[in-house]
Structures are given as structure tokens and as C-alpha cells.
Design a protein around this motif. Sequence first.
Motif, PDB file in Angstrom:
ATOM      1  N   ILE A 244       0.873  -1.171   0.000  1.00 37.62           N
ATOM      2  CA  ILE A 244       0.000   0.000   0.000  1.00 37.62           C
ATOM      3  C   ILE A 244       0.911   1.222   0.000  1.00 37.62           C
ATOM      4  O   ILE A 244       1.854   1.296   0.786  1.00 37.62           O
ATOM      5  N   GLY A 245       0.663   2.189  -0.888  1.00 39.44           N
ATOM      6  CA  GLY A 245       1.497   3.383  -0.934  1.00 39.44           C
ATOM      7  C   GLY A 245       2.169   3.499  -2.285  1.00 39.44           C
ATOM      8  O   GLY A 245       1.756   2.849  -3.228  1.00 39.44           O
ATOM      9  N   ALA A 246       3.230   4.293  -2.457  1.00 41.23           N
ATOM     10  CA  ALA A 246       3.733   5.211  -1.454  1.00 41.23           C
ATOM     11  C   ALA A 246       2.892   6.488  -1.472  1.00 41.23           C
ATOM     12  O   ALA A 246       2.025   6.620  -2.315  1.00 41.23           O
ATOM     13  N   SER A 247       3.135   7.399  -0.566  1.00 47.38           N
ATOM     14  CA  SER A 247       2.236   8.540  -0.447  1.00 47.38           C
ATOM     15  C   SER A 247       2.303   9.488  -1.636  1.00 47.38           C
ATOM     16  O   SER A 247       1.307   9.741  -2.296  1.00 47.38           O
TER      17      SER A 247
ATOM     18  N   GLY B 133       5.763  11.179  -6.744  1.00 45.52           N
ATOM     19  CA  GLY B 133       7.154  10.940  -7.123  1.00 45.52           C
ATOM     20  C   GLY B 133       7.679   9.674  -6.473  1.00 45.52           C
ATOM     21  O   GLY B 133       8.305   8.825  -7.120  1.00 45.52           O
ATOM     22  N   ALA B 134       7.413   9.527  -5.183  1.00 51.06           N
ATOM     23  CA  ALA B 134       7.861   8.342  -4.450  1.00 51.06           C
ATOM     24  C   ALA B 134       7.186   7.103  -5.010  1.00 51.06           C
ATOM     25  O   ALA B 134       7.800   6.040  -5.145  1.00 51.06           O
ATOM     26  N   THR B 135       5.895   7.232  -5.348  1.00 49.58           N
ATOM     27  CA  THR B 135       5.157   6.087  -5.879  1.00 49.58           C
ATOM     28  C   THR B 135       5.714   5.679  -7.238  1.00 49.58           C
ATOM     29  O   THR B 135       5.964   4.499  -7.486  1.00 49.58           O
ATOM     30  N   ASN B 136       5.916   6.672  -8.121  1.00 50.51           N
ATOM     31  CA  ASN B 136       6.487   6.374  -9.433  1.00 50.51           C
ATOM     32  C   ASN B 136       7.818   5.647  -9.293  1.00 50.51           C
ATOM     33  O   ASN B 136       8.084   4.667  -9.982  1.00 50.51           O
ATOM     34  N   GLY B 137       8.658   6.130  -8.386  1.00 54.09           N
ATOM     35  CA  GLY B 137       9.966   5.515  -8.184  1.00 54.09           C
ATOM     36  C   GLY B 137       9.828   4.095  -7.669  1.00 54.09           C
ATOM     37  O   GLY B 137      10.448   3.159  -8.192  1.00 54.09           O
ATOM     38  N   MET B 138       8.973   3.940  -6.664  1.00 55.71           N
ATOM     39  CA  MET B 138       8.843   2.634  -6.031  1.00 55.71           C
ATOM     40  C   MET B 138       8.277   1.598  -6.996  1.00 55.71           C
ATOM     41  O   MET B 138       8.807   0.488  -7.109  1.00 55.71           O
ATOM     42  N   VAL B 139       7.205   1.948  -7.714  1.00 55.70           N
ATOM     43  CA  VAL B 139       6.577   0.934  -8.560  1.00 55.70           C
ATOM     44  C   VAL B 139       7.475   0.582  -9.749  1.00 55.70           C
ATOM     45  O   VAL B 139       7.567  -0.580 -10.134  1.00 55.70           O
ATOM     46  N   GLN B 140       8.155   1.576 -10.315  1.00 58.04           N
ATOM     47  CA  GLN B 140       8.960   1.280 -11.494  1.00 58.04           C
ATOM     48  C   GLN B 140      10.221   0.501 -11.149  1.00 58.04           C
ATOM     49  O   GLN B 140      10.669  -0.347 -11.911  1.00 58.04           O
ATOM     50  N   SER B 141      10.818   0.799  -9.994  1.00 62.20           N
ATOM     51  CA  SER B 141      12.079   0.145  -9.665  1.00 62.20           C
ATOM     52  C   SER B 141      11.894  -1.111  -8.835  1.00 62.20           C
ATOM     53  O   SER B 141      12.761  -1.963  -8.812  1.00 62.20           O
ATOM     54  N   VAL B 142      10.793  -1.216  -8.105  1.00 57.00           N
ATOM     55  CA  VAL B 142      10.673  -2.333  -7.172  1.00 57.00           C
ATOM     56  C   VAL B 142       9.448  -3.199  -7.432  1.00 57.00           C
ATOM     57  O   VAL B 142       9.580  -4.368  -7.803  1.00 57.00           O
ATOM     58  N   THR B 143       8.267  -2.655  -7.259  1.00 56.49           N
ATOM     59  CA  THR B 143       7.096  -3.546  -7.201  1.00 56.49           C
ATOM     60  C   THR B 143       6.734  -4.133  -8.556  1.00 56.49           C
ATOM     61  O   THR B 143       6.396  -5.305  -8.645  1.00 56.49           O
TER      62      THR B 143
ATOM     63  N   SER C  74      -1.907   2.757  -4.241  1.00 57.74           N
ATOM     64  CA  SER C  74      -1.608   3.991  -3.535  1.00 57.74           C
ATOM     65  C   SER C  74      -2.900   4.656  -3.109  1.00 57.74           C
ATOM     66  O   SER C  74      -3.898   4.624  -3.818  1.00 57.74           O
ATOM     67  N   ASP C  75      -2.866   5.255  -1.921  1.00 56.13           N
ATOM     68  CA  ASP C  75      -4.048   5.930  -1.411  1.00 56.13           C
ATOM     69  C   ASP C  75      -3.948   7.448  -1.534  1.00 56.13           C
ATOM     70  O   ASP C  75      -4.853   8.156  -1.147  1.00 56.13           O
ATOM     71  N   SER C  76      -2.827   7.966  -2.045  1.00 57.40           N
ATOM     72  CA  SER C  76      -2.753   9.422  -2.163  1.00 57.40           C
ATOM     73  C   SER C  76      -1.906   9.908  -3.324  1.00 57.40           C
ATOM     74  O   SER C  76      -1.731  11.107  -3.476  1.00 57.40           O
ATOM     75  N   ALA C  77      -1.367   9.017  -4.152  1.00 54.72           N
ATOM     76  CA  ALA C  77      -0.587   9.477  -5.306  1.00 54.72           C
ATOM     77  C   ALA C  77      -1.558   9.813  -6.425  1.00 54.72           C
ATOM     78  O   ALA C  77      -2.304   8.961  -6.870  1.00 54.72           O
ATOM     79  N   THR C  78      -1.567  11.060  -6.869  1.00 46.80           N
ATOM     80  CA  THR C  78      -2.613  11.499  -7.786  1.00 46.80           C
ATOM     81  C   THR C  78      -2.095  11.944  -9.145  1.00 46.80           C
ATOM     82  O   THR C  78      -2.877  12.387  -9.969  1.00 46.80           O
ATOM     83  N   ALA C  79      -0.781  11.877  -9.391  1.00 48.14           N
ATOM     84  CA  ALA C  79      -0.240  12.396 -10.652  1.00 48.14           C
ATOM     85  C   ALA C  79      -0.848  11.671 -11.848  1.00 48.14           C
ATOM     86  O   ALA C  79      -0.950  10.443 -11.847  1.00 48.14           O
TER      87      ALA C  79
END
Lengths: 399, 296
Positions: free
Chosen positions: A96-99, A102-112, A121-126
Motif C-alpha cells: 500500500i502506498g507510497a504517499s 514521485g515516491a510512488t512512481n519511483g517505487m513501482v517502477q524500480s521495485v514492485t 496507492s491511497d494518495s498518489a494522484t499524478a
Amino acid sequence: MKKFLATAAVAGLAAAPALADDIKIGSVAGATGPIAELVAPILAGRNLAAEHVNAQGGLLGGNNMVLILADSQCDPKAGVDAGQKVVSVEQVVAVIGASCSGATNGMVQSVTIPAGIMSISDSATAPSITDLKDNDLVFRTAPSDAYQGAALAKLAWDAGYRKLAVTYSNDDYNAGIAEVFAASFQELGGEITANQLHEPNKASYRAEITTLSAGGPEGLALFAYYGGSGITIIRNSLETGAFGKFLAADGMFDASVIETIGAENLVGNLMITQSASDPENASYQLFAELYADSGFDPAAPYAAHGYDAAFLVALAIQKAGSADPALLPAALRDVANAPGEIIRPGEWEKAVALLAEGKDINYEGASGPVDFDAAGDVAGFYSVNTVGDDGQYVMDYIR
Amino acid sequence: MMEFLNFYLFPGILLGCIYALGAIGISLTFGILRFSNFAHGDTMVLGVYITLSFVWLTDLHPLVVMPLAMALTAFAMLGMDRAFFKPFRKSPPIMSVIASFGLMLMIRSAVQFFWGTQIQAMVKGIQPPLQWLQPLMLREKQLYILGGTVILMVAMHLLLTRTKIGKAMRAVSDNPDLAALTGINTERVVQATWILGASLAVAAGVFLALDTQVETNMGFKMLLPMFAAAILGGIGKPYGAVLGGMVIGIVEEVSAYPWIGTTPLLNPGYKAGVAFAIMVLMLIWRPQGLLRGRQF
């Protein structure tokens, strides 16, 4: 012989029934950093969902749902680290996340995404998250700013603004919503006198503001995180007299804006849109009641979205019948979208019973119906917040 | 012209004052203890939060209680030196650098634990510019910052040139082996360095908080420009750090001025890069810095 024993041991482990085990789910959030205050109620929402699941029988017949917290600091690099921590070290089955976007884009592309782990994500709106090549692994309960930017532009136009300057912080979320806002405002017939990005975390923005104020704009559309550059820009603008009126989105929606700037300077001068939950929605009312003990306001930005994200992950695991990450995305769509019997926040036992009977369910969340489209996005509902004479935000819903 | 002064040059000078005060500590630690102290920014944060607590307790102006916060922070820094840096005094500098990195995270986490991560205001509200200075637009708090910086600089100058410990500090910075041979007590010089560096860092932090707001990440945000200022000015040279801080502060703000036409010369989004461009050029063309500091 040795090899045989080892094989047998491994086989034994694999076959062992998962009795009263922990099922780990990553809970990645910007617990520190420029939106720390906004994240606390969201985390409370996520945790409340896990409490409900565990109090009403747990996952897959008695397993504990455990949220593993990792701090993404609202920063792409820290988001990747936090994702690594929960996925590689803690071996979570979903994240769940990231908040922040930018953090979400980084996390999903590099890790998940590479690891094949589903994330909500519950608050990433880009808007950029919509277009990710994500193998259907990235979902969000927060609506894309493609809607919020347009809503704010419409509000600005209706409030009589015709010429606005735009500035946005150099990150995915703020760049995304600024682009949508500027395009929507121009479509309505408004003029954007200047559209300039700025670097967050600087001690002074006086030079930028002075440059932005050229061309006679009536106000400043400010897309920033309040703790990154937002408060400093409002302060510098008021001090230099460059701007007196501000339009902003949910990255600025925090009480510290009023506390540090002073309500007397902001009454009638500040308008912030925020992704809200419809107060007339039965699911939201149920959530608000359950959430009351947390000490936070149930209408806090994305608190309801946080609850929904965590509850949906639990429902998806239950529906899939196992915590196998590969089965979760399809199961998530199944439990979140119509058709099916309606499940509302807190109704975990009911959901488990229905699933056990082989019935279809449709979770109607606290934040809205949470029906995921093909890109894993949901539709938005917004409020506009202004500063009242008592120094508190006044919330109106945009219908 | 007035616009240039009010909105570009003066803000640059103010920012320069804050960078300069912070950079002195970094430069001295580098010169005397021979390592880059990453915990410097968070020493600043600790001092700011101590000041904030005194403001809450006593309701006095932050600048009145600042000396007390400076003393407490310097005292805390001496304790931390004993615990984290003294054991590495004879080790290669990289050990101390890593220790300072750890200390940085520890201080910040402690501040976040005790004071919370919320953004606080040192002085609430918006100050109007002073009437008697028109058409110059300066606010009371900005005069405090300028005045406070000048006073602290003069005090530092007197300390370094007129007192025995100040002279010893300069001697150790120039040549530690020779200084030790002449009988200078290096351990006392080290202590004086921490006290001076921490006090000035607290002043920089409080000035910054007066101009903006209080938050737990403010020290880390300042760390890079402060390092750039120290290197630009010449490592180990406190006056160089002052000069370097001023140059970086002013260049950052003035680079956004529409020198040609009506658009900024440089997109302000990249003004942080200006400081580093200057620093890199300096390292290539004049690695000893503006004031002939140490070369590495």
C-alpha cells in the motif's frame, strides 16, 4: 542422503498449512518529510482496516494481517528504498502506498512492478501514474489529478479569475496537476501570464515570485507541498506584495499553512481543492464512525482512501484464497468492482461469509465506490477549502 | 533598479548571511578536525528547536533566548564529540565522516521524536516592510538577521585574532603537527571548534527560522549550500566561508533576474544548480578556494 533430507525439509515447509500465520503487507508512506502531517491520518486509516480484519477473524481463516511500515519521505529515492525494504527484506505479498506521486512512481517502477507485486496507492494522484506500463499491478484509491486540475480551473474561473500565474514544484505530482490546471484554465478562456517551475526546499523564493508577478496576474496558482515550498512561497508573496490571492491543490491542505501565515492574511485569499469523500455516502458515514477513535478527522485528506486501500488488499487476498501475489490483481478487480453484493467499511465478517459461499462482492469504499478502470484508477470527488474567520478551513463539496 | 535591490539583491544577501554563518562551522571542522561534518545541519536543527521551546516557555523574542540555546547546543555538541568523534580521532577521516552521517540521522530522529514532525512558526504572521526605509523594502526581522550576522562575524573575528584560543585554532588549522609541537593543547582547540561551530550554526538556524519556518528537515536542506560555501571560500578559512556563503546566496537569487528581456536568465527551478556549478568550476580552476584554503 543429505540431499534427500534437504529436499524433504523444503517440501515439508511448503506443504505445512499456514495456520495463524502473519500475512505481511507493505505500508509505504511519507511518514517524515514535507507532508508528514497529512500522512498520519492516512496511516491511521490503513491501520484501522487491518484492525477490523484481524478483530473479525483475520485473513484466510485466522491469519493476522500485518502492515509493515516503511518511510518514503515523499521522495523518489527514499520511495525506492522503502519499497526494497518491504518487498525484498520483509517479503510482503502486496504494497500500500507510497504517499507522494514521485515516491510512488519511483517505487513501482524500480521495485514492485519488476518484482510482480501489486501496489495500491491511497494518495498518489499524478496523471502520469495512469499511463505506466504496469502489467496491471499498480492501482490507486486516490483519483488522478486529471480531474482535480480541471475542477480547480473551473472554480478559479467561476470565482472571477481571468489572468493567473502558475508555479509548480519540480516533482511528479505538482508538475502533473499544474499542467492539467493550466490547460483547463486556458480552455475556459483564461490567460496564464507565467508558468514556471521552482525547486522545492529553498529558503527563499522572492526572486522567483517577483519574476512571476510580471504581466499583471490576479492571483497565483501554487502547486507545491506545503512543507517543501508552499508555505515559504505564500509568505514571500505576501511580504513582497507580489501576490495576495492563491489557488492550490491538496498538497497544500494542512493547518500549518494557516498557523504559520496567520488566518488574517488568508481569509478570502486562499482556495484549496482536495480529494474528498462524499459525506452523504453511507460507506463514508460508517467509516467516519469507526475512525472517530483514532483522534484524527475522518475528513482528513486521503484518510478514507487509506482505509479503502488496506481493506481492498485484504479482500483481494481473501478472494484469491491465497496470498500468492500473482493472483491478487484480478482478485482486487473482482472485489472492488460491480457486480456483487455490496460490502461497506468494517464489514469483514460479512465479506468472508459471502466469499465462502462463492458469491461475488462489490466493495463500496469510504472514499467512494472505488471501481477501478482499465488503468487501475478511480473517479474523483472533490471539496474546496477556504479559510474561515475562526482560522479554520471551511469545506464545501463540489458536486 | 529598486526592484532589483528589493527582490533580488537583498534577499540574496540575507540568504548569504545564513549560508555564511552555517558554513563557518563546516569549514572549521574540516580545517581542524579534518573531516566533513554531515551532522552540522542537524546541529542547527537541534538549536532551533531548543530556541523554539524557550520561546514557547517564556514568550520572549527568539533572538533574546537564542544565546541560551547556543550554549546548550554547544554543550550537547561537546558531549556528542566525546561519544562519537573522539574514539576516531586517530583513525582515518572517513571513520569520522561516517560517524557524522550517523549522528546526523540520530539528531534528526531525536528532534522528530521529541518535538514532532509538524511545521512550526518561530514568529507567526506576515511582517510589513518598515516605513522609514522606503523605498527600500526591508522588514524588522531582516534587519535583525543582517545586524545579528555582522555582530557575530565581528565577535568571531575578535576571537580568532585577539584571544589565545583563537590563535591556537588558526595555528592548528594551518599545520596541526607544528601546532602540537609548540605545546598547543589540541583537545582544547577541538572543543573550541565545536563550541564556535555549533553556536554559529544555531544562529544561522534561528535566522532561517525567522525568515521562513521551523521544520525538522531544514538543516538537511541547508547542508549542500553550506558545504558549497565552505569549499568555495577555501576549506579551513572562516573568512572564506563567509565570502563563499555570500557569493552563493547572492548568485542563487540574482540568477533568476530577467537580465535580458523579460524572462529570467535562468529558469529558477535550476537555481540550486548555480551554487554547484560555481563550486565545481572553483574546484577545477582554483581548488584552494577563494582564500587559499587547504587542497585535498
